[in-house]
Design an enzyme around this catalytic site. Sequence first.
Site, PDB file in Angstrom:
ATOM      1  N   SER A 104      37.678  35.709  32.207  1.00 50.24           N
ATOM      2  CA  SER A 104      37.176  36.034  33.553  1.00 50.24           C
ATOM      3  C   SER A 104      38.036  36.978  34.405  1.00 50.24           C
ATOM      4  O   SER A 104      38.071  37.989  33.970  1.00 50.24           O
ATOM      5  CB  SER A 104      37.078  34.637  34.506  1.00 50.24           C
ATOM      6  OG  SER A 104      36.598  34.784  35.550  1.00 50.24           O
ATOM      7  N   ASP A 240      33.464  40.128  38.529  1.00 55.62           N
ATOM      8  CA  ASP A 240      34.415  39.826  37.749  1.00 55.62           C
ATOM      9  C   ASP A 240      34.291  40.260  36.309  1.00 55.62           C
ATOM     10  O   ASP A 240      33.256  40.804  36.074  1.00 55.62           O
ATOM     11  CB  ASP A 240      35.154  38.615  38.014  1.00 55.62           C
ATOM     12  CG  ASP A 240      34.392  37.650  37.383  1.00 55.62           C
ATOM     13  OD1 ASP A 240      33.100  37.696  37.240  1.00 55.62           O
ATOM     14  OD2 ASP A 240      34.778  36.420  37.092  1.00 55.62           O
ATOM     15  N   ASP A 242      33.615  38.751  33.519  1.00 56.05           N
ATOM     16  CA  ASP A 242      32.260  38.272  32.821  1.00 56.05           C
ATOM     17  C   ASP A 242      31.287  38.115  33.722  1.00 56.05           C
ATOM     18  O   ASP A 242      30.237  37.384  33.225  1.00 56.05           O
ATOM     19  CB  ASP A 242      32.758  36.862  32.282  1.00 56.05           C
ATOM     20  CG  ASP A 242      32.956  35.856  33.396  1.00 56.05           C
ATOM     21  OD1 ASP A 242      33.619  36.184  34.341  1.00 56.05           O
ATOM     22  OD2 ASP A 242      32.545  34.545  32.933  1.00 56.05           O
ATOM     23  N   ASP A 244      30.423  36.565  36.737  1.00 53.72           N
ATOM     24  CA  ASP A 244      29.916  35.501  37.129  1.00 53.72           C
ATOM     25  C   ASP A 244      30.712  35.154  38.673  1.00 53.72           C
ATOM     26  O   ASP A 244      30.156  34.075  39.541  1.00 53.72           O
ATOM     27  CB  ASP A 244      29.953  34.036  36.310  1.00 53.72           C
ATOM     28  CG  ASP A 244      31.441  33.747  36.286  1.00 53.72           C
ATOM     29  OD1 ASP A 244      32.356  34.359  36.540  1.00 53.72           O
ATOM     30  OD2 ASP A 244      31.683  32.781  35.529  1.00 53.72           O
TER      31      ASP A 244
END
Length: 468
Positions: A104, A240, A242, A244
């Site tokens: 993340s 960000d 990834d 999400d």
Amino acid sequence: MTAESSLKFGTSGLRGLAVELEGQAARRYTAAFLRHLDAIESSGTTHIFLGHDFRPSSRAILKDCAIAIKQAGLEAVDCGALPTPALALHAIARGGAAIMITGSHIPADRNGLKFYSAKGEISKADEKGIVECLTSEDIPACEVSPSDEADKASERFFERFAGFLTPNALTGKRIGVFEHSTVARDLLGCILRHFGAETVSLGRIEGFVPVDTEAFTDPVFSPVPGWIAEHRLDAVVSADGDGDRPLLVDENGQFVRGDVLGLLSARHLHADSVVTPVTSNSAIEALGFFEHVHRTRVGSPYVVEAMDGAAGAAIGFEANGGTFVGQGVNANGRPLEPLATRDAVLPILCALGECVRYDLALSELVAALPLKHALADRLQNVASERTSRFLTNLRDESEAVRLFGSLGISRRAEIDGLQFWTETGDMVHFRASGNAPELRCYVESTSPEAARDLLAWGMQTAARETSG
């Protein structure tokens, strides 16, 4: 001590140093996940869908997951570099489980695994079940050739939003896409252009840089005001690593907080129930927009769990802006399939859709919300024992009174970390990050200036008290 002993489940998935996750640790946790699924599911899962972010370690870790899947007699499916919600959506549609290899927003030397059953994001109980299924047995290497469904997964995610707004809803908007190394960069630009926006590609890199969409003062964001002026932009959007957690900056260069994005999403989608952690703006209940507001601890599993029992059309969101779709939600007059995992694209579209609905600039839309001014920041690389000691000391009333001094304390709460309300009604919230060695500070006040001063005090206090 085994290599994976330093790995742990945090607010959203398993996290740790990449060098400790790569190899046997990733294989063992994948095998443990599969054993747990076998124990809890009546119909066996045969396909496990894999995705990853752009971290240097992610492809190697994906291969380790694929090895464990093959050794378990199941089929691995490679969905490539794509947003976490896109992987989850595809896996659910195909009736399979999924593993996203991502750290993340945390530093590049770390990585993680996010697990999904065929029903969606796993719960805290599932995390416990995976740990209980974990063994120290080595899983031997083998040749793996996962089937490739990268294009299908990305296309499915695009189609989810194809009718989300009216055709050409964003015509006339100039929107900068801060691409950096987020896996959402191409899909985000494609979706915005689908609705008529003119997009400008900004800051794309081929390596990896961690971007925390809540840390507005990070140097990575310093070019944003210049980009807005140079390209005459109505907004800058991003996500960000990834994809999400959303990022949205208005035409004046002001960052829109994640909980404001979540709130705008819930209003745009006519939610009856809102589920959000204690770190989201404390004035949400007072707005009267929603019939029910449920507060949770920080972490996507807690939001997902609370959404299960929410009445009517349910939307969840975290303070980082990642937004969850529950049952009974419609978008642009069409049913929107539930997706109970964080998504960055949906809140960006909702905020821009609200601008169109009310014919307001983004800054005007946000200013019209009667919310307290909220800010957040974090101390990085703080040993967990120092954070723990600081929070333990704050639980002592006399110590809290000493630290807050003339600010005073009118009340406090301990749902997740420690929240204090001052005598003037301002709020300060300290909590340990569940994903990294960080101490986070959240504040709310009556003006932007007061919020900045309060955040500076909170960060200085935290730094001083954790330095020894």
